[in-house]
Design a protein around this motif. Sequence first.
Motif, PDB file in Angstrom:
ATOM      1  N   SER A  78     121.643 -15.279   7.635  1.00 33.55           N
ATOM      2  CA  SER A  78     121.594 -14.498   8.190  1.00 33.55           C
ATOM      3  C   SER A  78     120.096 -15.371   9.124  1.00 33.55           C
ATOM      4  CB  SER A  78     120.564 -13.428   7.849  1.00 33.55           C
ATOM      5  OG  SER A  78     120.009 -13.427   7.350  1.00 33.55           O
ATOM      6  N   SER A  79     119.298 -17.230   8.646  1.00 32.99           N
ATOM      7  CA  SER A  79     118.346 -17.692   8.989  1.00 32.99           C
ATOM      8  C   SER A  79     118.991 -18.058  10.306  1.00 32.99           C
ATOM      9  CB  SER A  79     117.781 -18.312   8.045  1.00 32.99           C
ATOM     10  OG  SER A  79     117.442 -18.192   6.899  1.00 32.99           O
ATOM     11  N   SER A  80     117.839 -17.343  11.375  1.00 37.66           N
ATOM     12  CA  SER A  80     118.360 -17.680  12.502  1.00 37.66           C
ATOM     13  C   SER A  80     117.012 -17.833  13.611  1.00 37.66           C
ATOM     14  CB  SER A  80     119.051 -17.156  13.779  1.00 37.66           C
ATOM     15  OG  SER A  80     119.548 -17.287  14.423  1.00 37.66           O
ATOM     16  N   LEU A  81     116.392 -18.842  13.876  1.00 34.61           N
ATOM     17  CA  LEU A  81     115.407 -19.130  14.512  1.00 34.61           C
ATOM     18  C   LEU A  81     115.439 -20.187  15.788  1.00 34.61           C
ATOM     19  CD1 LEU A  81     112.517 -19.657  11.570  1.00 34.61           C
ATOM     20  CD2 LEU A  81     113.196 -17.346  12.071  1.00 34.61           C
ATOM     21  N   PRO A  82     115.732 -18.649  16.319  1.00 32.43           N
ATOM     22  CA  PRO A  82     116.431 -19.882  18.124  1.00 32.43           C
ATOM     23  C   PRO A  82     114.801 -20.844  19.149  1.00 32.43           C
ATOM     24  CG  PRO A  82     115.828 -17.706  18.234  1.00 32.43           C
ATOM     25  CD  PRO A  82     115.665 -18.373  17.332  1.00 32.43           C
ATOM     26  N   GLY A  83     113.255 -20.826  19.286  1.00 30.94           N
ATOM     27  CA  GLY A  83     112.635 -20.836  19.681  1.00 30.94           C
ATOM     28  C   GLY A  83     111.984 -22.022  18.897  1.00 30.94           C
ATOM     29  N   ASP A  84     112.173 -23.544  20.278  1.00 36.48           N
ATOM     30  CA  ASP A  84     111.165 -24.778  19.261  1.00 36.48           C
ATOM     31  C   ASP A  84     109.646 -24.510  18.794  1.00 36.48           C
ATOM     32  OD1 ASP A  84     114.222 -25.719  19.876  1.00 36.48           O
ATOM     33  OD2 ASP A  84     113.478 -26.901  22.200  1.00 36.48           O
ATOM     34  N   VAL A  85     109.229 -25.493  17.796  1.00 33.30           N
ATOM     35  CA  VAL A  85     107.785 -25.254  17.410  1.00 33.30           C
ATOM     36  C   VAL A  85     107.316 -26.533  17.992  1.00 33.30           C
ATOM     37  CG1 VAL A  85     106.857 -25.077  15.187  1.00 33.30           C
ATOM     38  CG2 VAL A  85     108.049 -23.267  15.915  1.00 33.30           C
ATOM     39  N   LEU A  86     105.974 -26.811  18.141  1.00 34.83           N
ATOM     40  CA  LEU A  86     105.500 -28.067  17.748  1.00 34.83           C
ATOM     41  C   LEU A  86     104.382 -28.111  16.998  1.00 34.83           C
ATOM     42  CD1 LEU A  86     104.950 -28.335  22.078  1.00 34.83           C
ATOM     43  CD2 LEU A  86     106.583 -29.374  20.984  1.00 34.83           C
ATOM     44  N   HIS A  87     104.908 -28.829  15.794  1.00 33.43           N
ATOM     45  CA  HIS A  87     103.737 -29.068  14.438  1.00 33.43           C
ATOM     46  C   HIS A  87     102.894 -29.953  15.613  1.00 33.43           C
ATOM     47  CE1 HIS A  87     105.899 -26.796  11.954  1.00 33.43           C
ATOM     48  NE2 HIS A  87     107.321 -27.463  12.602  1.00 33.43           N
ATOM     49  N   GLY A  88     101.097 -29.699  15.525  1.00 32.87           N
ATOM     50  CA  GLY A  88      99.914 -30.579  15.315  1.00 32.87           C
ATOM     51  C   GLY A  88      99.114 -31.066  13.938  1.00 32.87           C
ATOM     52  N   THR A  89      98.697 -31.987  14.360  1.00 35.19           N
ATOM     53  CA  THR A  89      97.359 -32.685  14.236  1.00 35.19           C
ATOM     54  C   THR A  89      96.045 -32.605  14.219  1.00 35.19           C
ATOM     55  OG1 THR A  89      99.344 -33.446  12.171  1.00 35.19           O
ATOM     56  CG2 THR A  89      97.131 -33.805  11.465  1.00 35.19           C
ATOM     57  N   LEU A  90      95.378 -31.436  14.385  1.00 34.33           N
ATOM     58  CA  LEU A  90      94.258 -31.494  14.328  1.00 34.33           C
ATOM     59  C   LEU A  90      93.374 -33.047  14.511  1.00 34.33           C
ATOM     60  CD1 LEU A  90      93.097 -28.371  13.739  1.00 34.33           C
ATOM     61  CD2 LEU A  90      93.589 -29.519  15.945  1.00 34.33           C
ATOM     62  N   ARG A  91      92.572 -34.015  14.918  1.00 34.00           N
ATOM     63  CA  ARG A  91      91.375 -34.629  14.121  1.00 34.00           C
ATOM     64  C   ARG A  91      90.977 -33.712  13.645  1.00 34.00           C
ATOM     65  NH1 ARG A  91      93.303 -38.976  16.744  1.00 34.00           N
ATOM     66  NH2 ARG A  91      93.957 -38.934  18.936  1.00 34.00           N
ATOM     67  N   ARG A  92      89.919 -32.774  13.746  1.00 33.07           N
ATOM     68  CA  ARG A  92      88.634 -32.053  13.349  1.00 33.07           C
ATOM     69  C   ARG A  92      89.344 -30.761  12.995  1.00 33.07           C
ATOM     70  NH1 ARG A  92      83.088 -32.789  15.445  1.00 33.07           N
ATOM     71  NH2 ARG A  92      84.278 -31.542  17.437  1.00 33.07           N
TER      72      ARG A  92
END
Length: 292
Positions: free
Chosen positions: A132-146
């Motif tokens: 049942s694992s369904s995650l339709p939304g996209d995700v933007l993974h970011g990295t902070l400088r600080r």
Amino acid sequence: MEYEELAFGGDDPGHEPGFGPWAAAHAKLLTICAAVLVVLGLAGAGGWYLYERSWLPQPPPDVALSPSFGFQVAMCGCDGMVAATVEQRQEAEAMLRALPQVASVEVQSGQERSEQLRRSFERIGDTRRAQSSSLPGDVLHGTLRRAEDFPSVVEKMRSAPMISTVSRSAANFWEGRAEAEISLCGKDFVSQATSGCQKVKRGEVTGMVTEKEKAAIVARLRDLPGVETIYFQDPGHALKLAKLSDPKSELDGTYPGSFYVKFSDPALARTITPAIGPMPGVLEVWPVLLKK
């Protein structure tokens, strides 16, 4: 070849007992033998003590911890909501990449997220949630400088189209150190609303997991094939990890701690959910997420 006779008495009255003189002549040898037996006995007892102790839940590995600079922007796509289009996701991604506070951005599609969850749940034997694992939304993974730049990123992304949430990414301390987490019944709302934590299934016990229930969980884990190490994460360590991503994090006293389990072969972790999930005091069995 001549053999030395040892006599320990008998029916012959003319036969003098020979052990006394022999013992006197070999006193040094007997002393050495006795010492060796004592050492071996202590070593055996010590080895058994260490073996028994190795089965006790261990504290989390004592390693250096570093602040987490990760965050994620979830695009709309949940049930009952209009999903963000590809163009809207690309617009949000371009906004993120243009921010000077952001060092990098990686896109993970809803399909990729769903596959990651499916494989993670399958690894711990949770076939129901794997299916049942369904995650339709996209995700933007970011990295902070600080780390302190996160609030300004949240403010900037308020104007992005079709954004669901902007949140800090938890430090995945347990990746590679365990295959599964056993969440225990606590005093929080989720625990009290979960059937497995209610008194009907726990012999009239309410509230946090009891010491007796924790001992039973550990005993059951000992019987599972391939269990290498059982860790117990107490509230102090959980708060320490939370502060890596959000220094303002606090615990309200409802967190009961969690067991983390490392298997000698990750494939053997498939036994843990069927065996541990139904036990009294267990809220949920979660996988330590596999990498994307």
